[in-house]
Design an enzyme around this catalytic site. Structure first.
Site, PDB file in Angstrom:
ATOM      1  N   ASP A   1      42.509  -8.607  57.036  1.00 39.94           N
ATOM      2  CA  ASP A   1      43.569  -8.718  57.964  1.00 39.94           C
ATOM      3  C   ASP A   1      44.568  -7.585  57.975  1.00 39.94           C
ATOM      4  O   ASP A   1      45.118  -7.256  56.910  1.00 39.94           O
ATOM      5  CB  ASP A   1      44.397  -9.937  57.261  1.00 39.94           C
TER       6      ASP A   1
ATOM      7  N   SER B   1      48.530  -7.890  57.516  1.00 42.84           N
ATOM      8  CA  SER B   1      49.251  -8.357  56.208  1.00 42.84           C
ATOM      9  C   SER B   1      48.832  -7.346  55.218  1.00 42.84           C
ATOM     10  O   SER B   1      48.133  -6.569  55.420  1.00 42.84           O
ATOM     11  CB  SER B   1      48.795  -9.555  55.924  1.00 42.84           C
TER      12      SER B   1
ATOM     13  N   ASN C   1      49.004  -8.328  51.318  1.00 42.52           N
ATOM     14  CA  ASN C   1      48.582  -8.760  49.920  1.00 42.52           C
ATOM     15  C   ASN C   1      47.070  -9.337  50.073  1.00 42.52           C
ATOM     16  O   ASN C   1      46.562  -9.643  50.889  1.00 42.52           O
ATOM     17  CB  ASN C   1      49.576  -9.916  49.625  1.00 42.52           C
TER      18      ASN C   1
ATOM     19  N   TRP D   1      45.003 -12.388  48.031  1.00 41.10           N
ATOM     20  CA  TRP D   1      45.169 -13.581  47.228  1.00 41.10           C
ATOM     21  C   TRP D   1      43.792 -14.343  47.465  1.00 41.10           C
ATOM     22  O   TRP D   1      43.147 -14.416  48.189  1.00 41.10           O
ATOM     23  CB  TRP D   1      46.402 -14.446  47.694  1.00 41.10           C
TER      24      TRP D   1
ATOM     25  N   TYR E   1      54.034 -19.709  55.872  1.00 43.67           N
ATOM     26  CA  TYR E   1      53.073 -19.758  56.810  1.00 43.67           C
ATOM     27  C   TYR E   1      53.788 -20.875  57.791  1.00 43.67           C
ATOM     28  O   TYR E   1      54.769 -21.364  57.394  1.00 43.67           O
ATOM     29  CB  TYR E   1      51.838 -20.321  56.583  1.00 43.67           C
TER      30      TYR E   1
ATOM     31  N   ASP F   1      45.622  -6.042  65.043  1.00 43.38           N
ATOM     32  CA  ASP F   1      45.447  -7.211  63.965  1.00 43.38           C
ATOM     33  C   ASP F   1      44.190  -7.735  63.968  1.00 43.38           C
ATOM     34  O   ASP F   1      43.858  -8.458  64.744  1.00 43.38           O
ATOM     35  CB  ASP F   1      46.617  -8.107  64.451  1.00 43.38           C
TER      36      ASP F   1
ATOM     37  N   THR G   1      43.984 -11.946  63.813  1.00 43.04           N
ATOM     38  CA  THR G   1      44.168 -12.964  65.031  1.00 43.04           C
ATOM     39  C   THR G   1      43.052 -12.520  66.160  1.00 43.04           C
ATOM     40  O   THR G   1      42.498 -11.560  66.237  1.00 43.04           O
ATOM     41  CB  THR G   1      45.563 -12.717  65.466  1.00 43.04           C
TER      42      THR G   1
END
Length: 395
Positions: free
Chosen positions: A99, A102, A104, A106, A144, A284, A287
């Site tokens: 992505d 963003s 991070n 995880w 979110y 992005d 999406t």
């Protein structure tokens, strides 16, 4: 905050990593989704997630490489693209959403509650099974639209292809919100944005690759296929670009801000008429949609002859799609056109009928989000080292 998409149940695959000689690409086989048609609910979920992701945003050619890694991407219904990584020693495999919206990384934790369906539906990271696990101690939480994903930070080895990133800080998710991640084909997220937008200002994975001299060029690039039933959904290349995946040369523009992949958008034409000028845009990969400011959103969908719904969707007559105009994005003085088959999405209605939806969704801000509808048509190079982004027609 991140953009997420609802997917049908995924198939389990075994991802193998093996040493390669310098200069070779790593192509990892991925699972596929045989069914092409996404449901109307899935499209709505994608829109909701997109709005949640950007509700805090302010109104603000490399053709060779000596080393690198290629992630072959899984395309699920043209809604998301995911690929494998491993974390720990020995490596624990995860299918991840890559992505650029963003920053991070995880994955679900083995300590996640048994009542949390999202955790139980995916592979979970077991820190006690890794000899290179280092506890961090800090908590993390990412908001979110449907809740907050939370857990603890840790450090461990992250492997993508033959690239082994040492001591990478990542999130171990112990609480995942509602049904957001239950039916996704990815277990977690690899954020490819800049540290400025990362929770706790954690160094992003690709920045670690660059700092540890794992790639010759601090560049990664996406090639996304747009056939939702395509077994091989494309590839993500770390370390440069693959000139066989695009035609002509890349058009680069400098980033406006090194947080999101934000750049100047010169203008937008529709049917030969200029309908917008001097906007900002964000590329992005997280999406599938094209998010437009209110004025352009209304103009474009009205000129397309769309019928508005109470859910901010625009329905179009599927039999009239071929008559719709090309929509051109002007970037760096070059024209990047989208045809109707690019920006019209077919979806399965609740009653089983097929409907056609506009990919242009509303963004209550004065900037654009160019998601996979655009990136799937145009090969995109994300040049971290030179703070620029490049586009060329995908092969």
């Amino acid at each position: 905050m991140h953009c997420l998409h609802w997917l049908w149940l995924s198939l389990l695959v075994l991802c193998l990593f093996w040493p390669q000689s310098p200069g070779q690409l790593i192509r990892i086989p991925m699972q596929f989704q045989a069914s092409f048609m996404a449901s109307r609910r899935q499209h709505r979920a994608g829109r909701s997630s997109l709005l949640a992701k950007y509700n805090v945003v302010g109104g603000q050619e490399i053709t060779s490489r000596n080393s690198g890694a290629t992630e072959t991407l899984d395309n699920r219904l043209n809604l998301e693209y995911a690929g494998p990584i491993s974390i720990g020693s020995p490596g624990q495999p995860f299918n991840m959403l890559f992505d650029t919206g963003s920053a991070n990384i995880w994955v679900p934790s083995a300590d996640c509650s048994s009542k949390n369906l999202a955790c139980q539906h995916h592979h979970r990271y077991n820190s006690s099974a890794s000899s290179t696990f280092v506890p961090d101690g800090r908590r993390f939480a990412i908001a979110y639209g449907t809740g907050s994903l939370s857990g603890r930070l840790a450090r461990d080895t992250v492997t993508i292809g033959q690239l082994v990133v040492q001591n990478q800080t990542f999130g171990m998710a112990m609480h995942e919100p509602g049904s957001t991640f239950v039916d996704t084909n990815f277990a977690g997220i690899v954020g490819l944005g800049f540290r400025a937008i990362a929770e706790e200002k954690i160094k992003p994975l690709f920045e670690s690759m660059c700092d540890q001299n794992l790639v010759d060029q601090c560049v990664f690039s996406f090639y996304l296929k747009r056939n939702g039933s395509e077994r091989m959904g494309g590839e993500l290349l770390f370390g440069g670009v693959d000139a066989t995946k695009f035609s002509g040369s890349l058009t680069y523009v400098p980033l406006t801000h090194a947080g999101y992949w934000q750049f100047p958008l010169d203008g937008i034409e529709m049917g030969g008429t200029l309908i917008s000028q001097h906007r900002q845009a964000i590329a992005d990969t997280g999406t599938s949609l094209l998010a437009a400011p209110p004025r352009e959103y209304l103009i474009i969908n009205t000129l397309l002859g769309g019928l508005p719904t109470t859910n901010n969707e625009y329905l179009l007559n599927c039999s009239e799609i071929d008559k719709l105009p090309e929509i051109v994005f002007i970037i760096g003085g070059k024209r990047f056109g989208l045809q109707p088959q690019d920006y019209i999405m077919r979806a399965m209605n609740d009653d089983g009928s097929v409907i056609c939806l506009s990919a242009f969704t509303l963004m209550e801000a004065e900037f654009w989000i160019l998601g996979d509808v655009f990136i799937g048509r145009y090969y995109t190079a994300f040049d971290v080292g030179h703070r620029r982004i490049g586009f060329a027609p995908a092969a």
